[in-house]
Motif scaffolding. Structure first.
Motif, short mmCIF file in Angstrom:
data_model
loop_
_atom_site.label_atom_id
_atom_site.label_comp_id
_atom_site.label_asym_id
_atom_site.label_seq_id
_atom_site.Cartn_x
_atom_site.Cartn_y
_atom_site.Cartn_z
N LEU A 177 -7.27 9.04 -5.53
CA LEU A 177 -6.75 9.79 -6.67
C LEU A 177 -5.45 10.50 -6.29
N LEU A 178 -5.42 11.08 -5.10
CA LEU A 178 -4.21 11.77 -4.65
C LEU A 178 -3.08 10.79 -4.32
N ALA A 179 -3.42 9.58 -3.88
CA ALA A 179 -2.40 8.58 -3.53
C ALA A 179 -1.92 7.78 -4.73
N SER A 180 -2.66 7.80 -5.83
CA SER A 180 -2.32 6.98 -7.00
C SER A 180 -0.92 7.23 -7.56
N PRO A 181 -0.49 8.46 -7.73
CA PRO A 181 0.87 8.66 -8.25
C PRO A 181 1.93 8.02 -7.36
N TYR A 182 1.77 8.14 -6.05
CA TYR A 182 2.72 7.53 -5.13
C TYR A 182 2.72 6.01 -5.28
N ALA A 183 1.53 5.41 -5.38
CA ALA A 183 1.43 3.96 -5.55
C ALA A 183 2.07 3.51 -6.86
N LEU A 184 1.88 4.29 -7.92
CA LEU A 184 2.50 3.94 -9.21
C LEU A 184 4.02 4.04 -9.15
N VAL A 185 4.54 5.03 -8.42
CA VAL A 185 6.00 5.14 -8.25
C VAL A 185 6.53 3.93 -7.49
N LEU A 186 5.83 3.52 -6.44
CA LEU A 186 6.25 2.34 -5.69
C LEU A 186 6.24 1.09 -6.56
N LEU A 187 5.20 0.92 -7.36
CA LEU A 187 5.12 -0.23 -8.26
C LEU A 187 6.25 -0.19 -9.28
N GLY A 188 6.52 0.97 -9.83
CA GLY A 188 7.61 1.11 -10.80
C GLY A 188 8.96 0.81 -10.18
#
Length: 136
Positions: free
Chosen positions: A87-98
């Motif tokens: 949950l804490l890593a999800s925003p970072y992963a979404l930024v990388l995907l974007g």
């Protein structure tokens, strides 16, 4: 025979936007499927964790499917209980995907790199999380 040459066509599969678009499409399809089922209930066609099947222990990503389901339904407290680290890593992963998708749509290739120190930090956090959640 004439001396005209034909320029080779660029394959659509080689375009920088193809891979991120495919990942986004697969993620969207998975999200649609997941939204309509409840992974907290048994009997659904969902992938099982091979690490857990072999060892009986939770891996760092175990609970991720339930976490995404809970997030899609607005259950943030339950998502936190499913897998805090993801949950804490999800925003970072979404930024990388974007960022990957943005670069691909603009005809550029983008590959993130992690220094050896950062790779070691990620591995250490994953290992610590695995130990912490299996002894609790």
């Amino acid at each position: 025979m004439t001396g005209t040459s034909v320029a080779p066509r660029r394959s659509l599969l080689r375009h920088p936007a193809t891979a991120p678009s495919a990942v986004l499409a697969a993620g969207a399809a998975g999200a649609v499927y997941l939204y309509n089922i409840d992974p907290h209930e048994p009997g659904h066609v969902l992938p099982q964790c091979p690490f857990r099947m072999l060892t009986g222990l939770l891996c760092p990503a175990c609970g991720g499917t339930r976490m995404v389901y809970d997030l899609m339904h607005g259950h943030f407290a339950e998502a936190w209980l499913d897998n805090r680290a993801l949950l804490l890593a999800s925003p970072y992963a979404l930024v990388l995907l974007g960022r990957w998708a943005w670069a691909g749509l603009h005809g550029r290739r983008w590959r993130p790199t992690l220094s050896p120190r950062a790779q070691l930090a990620v591995l250490a956090v994953a290992l610590a999380w695995t130990v912490a959640r299996n002894i609790a």
